[in-house]
Every structure is written in C-alpha cells, then in structure tokens.
Design a protein around this motif. Sequence first.
Motif, short mmCIF file in Angstrom:
data_model
loop_
_atom_site.label_atom_id
_atom_site.label_comp_id
_atom_site.label_asym_id
_atom_site.label_seq_id
_atom_site.Cartn_x
_atom_site.Cartn_y
_atom_site.Cartn_z
N LEU A 9 -7.84 -15.05 49.12
CA LEU A 9 -6.41 -15.07 48.76
C LEU A 9 -5.72 -14.13 49.73
CD1 LEU A 9 -6.54 -14.66 44.87
CD2 LEU A 9 -6.75 -16.76 46.22
N THR A 10 -4.58 -14.53 50.24
CA THR A 10 -3.85 -13.69 51.19
C THR A 10 -2.53 -13.28 50.55
OG1 THR A 10 -4.91 -14.76 53.06
CG2 THR A 10 -2.85 -13.63 53.51
N VAL A 11 -2.34 -11.97 50.40
CA VAL A 11 -1.21 -11.47 49.62
C VAL A 11 -0.27 -10.67 50.52
CG1 VAL A 11 -0.54 -10.06 47.64
CG2 VAL A 11 -2.71 -11.32 47.60
N GLN A 57 1.37 -12.30 35.37
CA GLN A 57 0.63 -13.43 35.95
C GLN A 57 1.39 -13.98 37.16
OE1 GLN A 57 -0.60 -16.12 32.77
NE2 GLN A 57 -0.27 -17.82 34.17
N ARG A 58 0.71 -14.22 38.26
CA ARG A 58 1.34 -14.81 39.45
C ARG A 58 0.37 -15.82 40.07
NH1 ARG A 58 4.52 -11.94 37.43
NH2 ARG A 58 5.81 -10.28 38.33
N SER A 59 0.93 -16.71 40.90
CA SER A 59 0.11 -17.70 41.60
C SER A 59 -0.16 -17.25 43.03
CB SER A 59 0.87 -19.03 41.67
OG SER A 59 1.15 -19.51 40.38
N TYR A 60 -1.35 -17.53 43.53
CA TYR A 60 -1.68 -17.27 44.93
C TYR A 60 -2.47 -18.44 45.50
CZ TYR A 60 0.23 -12.73 44.20
OH TYR A 60 1.14 -11.74 43.90
N SER A 61 -2.05 -18.90 46.66
CA SER A 61 -2.72 -20.03 47.31
C SER A 61 -4.11 -19.61 47.78
CB SER A 61 -1.93 -20.49 48.52
OG SER A 61 -0.68 -20.97 48.09
N VAL A 109 3.06 -7.41 40.99
CA VAL A 109 1.67 -7.84 41.16
C VAL A 109 1.20 -7.66 42.61
CG1 VAL A 109 0.11 -9.83 41.03
CG2 VAL A 109 1.74 -9.38 39.18
N SER A 110 2.05 -8.02 43.59
CA SER A 110 1.60 -7.93 44.99
C SER A 110 1.25 -6.48 45.34
CB SER A 110 2.64 -8.49 45.95
OG SER A 110 3.85 -7.79 45.87
N GLN A 111 2.03 -5.53 44.86
CA GLN A 111 1.75 -4.12 45.19
C GLN A 111 0.43 -3.68 44.58
OE1 GLN A 111 4.64 -1.16 45.44
NE2 GLN A 111 6.37 -2.54 45.39
C1 LIG Z 1 2.08 -21.96 44.06
C2 LIG Z 1 2.36 -20.57 44.61
C3 LIG Z 1 1.50 -20.03 45.54
C4 LIG Z 1 1.74 -18.74 46.03
N1 LIG Z 1 0.89 -18.24 46.98
C5 LIG Z 1 1.12 -17.02 47.49
C6 LIG Z 1 0.26 -16.49 48.52
O1 LIG Z 1 -0.70 -17.14 48.95
N2 LIG Z 1 0.53 -15.26 49.00
C7 LIG Z 1 1.59 -14.52 48.54
O2 LIG Z 1 1.77 -13.39 49.02
N3 LIG Z 1 2.42 -15.00 47.58
C8 LIG Z 1 2.20 -16.21 47.05
N4 LIG Z 1 3.03 -16.70 46.06
C9 LIG Z 1 4.08 -15.80 45.51
C10 LIG Z 1 3.46 -14.95 44.38
O3 LIG Z 1 3.16 -15.79 43.27
C11 LIG Z 1 4.40 -13.87 43.87
O4 LIG Z 1 5.63 -14.45 43.52
C12 LIG Z 1 4.64 -12.75 44.88
O5 LIG Z 1 3.40 -12.11 45.20
C13 LIG Z 1 5.61 -11.70 44.28
O6 LIG Z 1 5.10 -11.24 43.06
P1 LIG Z 1 5.34 -9.72 42.63
O7 LIG Z 1 4.87 -9.58 41.23
O8 LIG Z 1 4.80 -8.79 43.65
O9 LIG Z 1 6.92 -9.60 42.68
P2 LIG Z 1 7.92 -9.60 41.41
O10 LIG Z 1 7.71 -8.34 40.65
O11 LIG Z 1 7.76 -10.91 40.70
O12 LIG Z 1 9.32 -9.60 42.12
C14 LIG Z 1 9.89 -8.42 42.71
C15 LIG Z 1 11.19 -8.78 43.43
O13 LIG Z 1 10.92 -9.59 44.57
C16 LIG Z 1 11.50 -10.89 44.45
N5 LIG Z 1 10.44 -11.83 44.87
C17 LIG Z 1 9.47 -12.37 44.10
N6 LIG Z 1 8.66 -13.17 44.85
C18 LIG Z 1 9.13 -13.12 46.10
C19 LIG Z 1 8.72 -13.71 47.31
N7 LIG Z 1 7.63 -14.54 47.41
N8 LIG Z 1 9.45 -13.44 48.43
C20 LIG Z 1 10.50 -12.61 48.38
N9 LIG Z 1 10.96 -12.01 47.25
C21 LIG Z 1 10.27 -12.26 46.12
C22 LIG Z 1 11.86 -11.04 42.99
O14 LIG Z 1 12.99 -11.88 42.81
C23 LIG Z 1 12.15 -9.63 42.58
O15 LIG Z 1 13.45 -9.23 42.95
C24 LIG Z 1 2.84 -17.98 45.57
C25 LIG Z 1 3.71 -18.55 44.62
C26 LIG Z 1 3.48 -19.83 44.14
C27 LIG Z 1 4.43 -20.40 43.13
#
Ligand SMILES: Cc1cc2nc3c(=O)[nH]c(=O)nc-3n(C[C@H](O)[C@H](O)[C@H](O)COP(=O)(O)OP(=O)(O)OC[C@H]3O[C@@H](n4cnc5c(N)ncnc54)[C@H](O)[C@@H]3O)c2cc1C
Length: 253
Positions: A78-80, A62-66, A88-90
């Motif tokens: 949503l912009t990722v 689970q992750r948050s996206y603005s 999750v982003s991948q």
């Molecule tokens: C309120 C809120 C709103 C958000 N809105 C957006 C949005 O609009 N667009 C967006 O792209 N993301 C946004 N995010 C960030 C999003 O929730 C995820 O954290 C992000 O997409 C990474 O998730 P992942 O599962 O791909 O990476 P993970 O598998 O969780 O992490 C992989 C690795 O990358 C590192 N990492 C995690 N997040 C980030 C980051 N943001 N920058 C750099 N390194 C990171 C971790 O420490 C880890 O080493 C938001 C977060 C919050 C709290």
Amino acid sequence: MTATETSASSRRIEWQLAEVRDVVIETPRVKSLLLRTAGWPGHLAGQHVDIRLTAGDGYQAQRSYSIASPPEDELLALTVERVKDGEVSQYLLDELHAGDQLELRGPIGGYFVWTGATGSPLCLIAGGAGVTPLMAMLRHRDRSTSRAPAVLMYSARSLEDVIYRDEIDAMARRDNSLRIVHALTREQPKDWIGHRGRLDKCLLAANCFPPAQDPAIYVCGPTTFVESVSGLLVELGFDPFSIKTERFGPSGG
Ligand SMILES: Cc1cc2nc3c(=O)[nH]c(=O)nc-3n(C[C@H](O)[C@H](O)[C@H](O)COP(=O)(O)OP(=O)(O)OC[C@H]3O[C@@H](n4cnc5c(N)ncnc54)[C@H](O)[C@@H]3O)c2cc1C
C-alpha cells in the motif's frame, strides 16, 4: 467478468490482521507499507483495501488504500501519501513500523481493474498518489508475457514527488512498448525537457492512443484532477464509458 472477479465480488469480505513486514520511503511525503496477510485470497490490479484503526477508547477510523503490488507478489503493498492534518495517513506514515499489525479488509472493487485480457492499448493517467493502482497494473503487465502497448501520463508537483520513479524508468528502459510522460506542475529541474504544468488537452491528444484504437483508459488521482482529465478526454472524442476513474480525495494538487 472473469472467474476471479466473480469470486471476489460475491465473497463476504471480512476484516483481517495484516503484519507490516517493511516500510519503504518513496518520496518525502509518501511511504509504501509491505504487508503480509494470512489467507489473502488474491487480487486484481486496480483493486483496493479498507484499513481500520481503533483507538484505546474504541473510536474507529476507516479509509481506503489502493493495492500497489501486482497479483503475482507475495506481499501486499500500500502506498500512502501524507495529507495535511490527515487522521489516518499521518498514523500510517508516522506510527507504523515493521512488526506492527493493522486491520484491513479486501480486495475491494471490480470496476477499476485491469487484467490485460483484451489486449487493448493501455492508457494510464495519474495525479499524485493516484499512480498507486496504476502501478499495480504496470507491474502486472511487466510480469506478463504478452504486453499491450501502454502509456503512463503522470502529473506530480515536482520530480522529487514522483513516486516509484526509478522502477518506472527501469520498466520503460527494458520495454519499448511502454511510454512514460511526466508533467511537473509546481517545480521543474533547470534542465527539464518534459511537460511543465498540468496535463492539458494537447498533451493528452499527443500521448493517449486515439479513440479508433479503443484504448483501455484509467484515470486516478484527486477528485478535481480526475474530473478535469475525464472532461478533456471526452472533448477529444473518447467515449465516456471507456474511461474508468478512481477518485482519491476532495482536493486538487
Ligand atoms: C478507492 C480509494 C483508494 C485510495 N487509495 C489511496 C492510496 O493508494 N494512497 C493514498 O495516499 N490515498 C488513497 N486514498 C485516499 C485515502 O482513502 C484517504 O482519503 C487519505 O489517506 C486521507 O485520509 P486521512 O485520514 O489522512 O485524512 P482526513 O483526516 O480524512 O482528512 C484531512 C483533511 O484532508 C482532506 N483530504 C482528505 N483526503 C484527501 C486527499 N486524498 N487529498 C487531499 N486532501 C484530502 C480532508 O477534506 C480534510 O480536510 C484512496 C481513496 C479511495 C476512495
């Protein structure tokens, strides 16, 4: 708190299915997902959603996206941004296509929101993908008839990493009460006349509306970016309570 905020915060937020209607390539590392959700209750500019992915064996992430779209739009955007090795982003960037479904819940958040109700000058400060909720605010402001003066200070690695560049430039061209200040941290075009490097105290002082004008300030981006910018704003005399912040992740960029 407005009526919309009250109802959003007191409502129990359930998971629901959203259908991907379109995927827009924004930059080499960023895409926007345009989603249709049945019975979307509406949102305020600046709020976010939670996304939940479930694997075949029941494992969930689970992750948050603005939300990047303004309250006025029919589809939710949503912009990722791609995070290296991001779980999750991948998936969202590589596996989702128009017609697919995903689980989300929202809208969430009643603090980092802008409605334009006060008419105060608006100072938006973004690092990388942190521009997303600020874009919802700019789009909302663009749709409204009374426009508070606004500035967007936007730090990106390079010009090609500037998300929504054409749309932001077009907004600024048709609205002389909106200023855009770009800071390119890693790579700049040869003829670049904008800021080179990170947002610094001088740039903030020169472009943010002064504390006496009581601007509404929103800072969003990687944690280190948000902490550094907020610290500089406090040093410049802004009341810490007037600075609203949203942190996206652990690292700077
Ligand atoms: C309120 C809120 C709103 C958000 N809105 C957006 C949005 O609009 N667009 C967006 O792209 N993301 C946004 N995010 C960030 C999003 O929730 C995820 O954290 C992000 O997409 C990474 O998730 P992942 O599962 O791909 O990476 P993970 O598998 O969780 O992490 C992989 C690795 O990358 C590192 N990492 C995690 N997040 C980030 C980051 N943001 N920058 C750099 N390194 C990171 C971790 O420490 C880890 O080493 C938001 C977060 C919050 C709290």
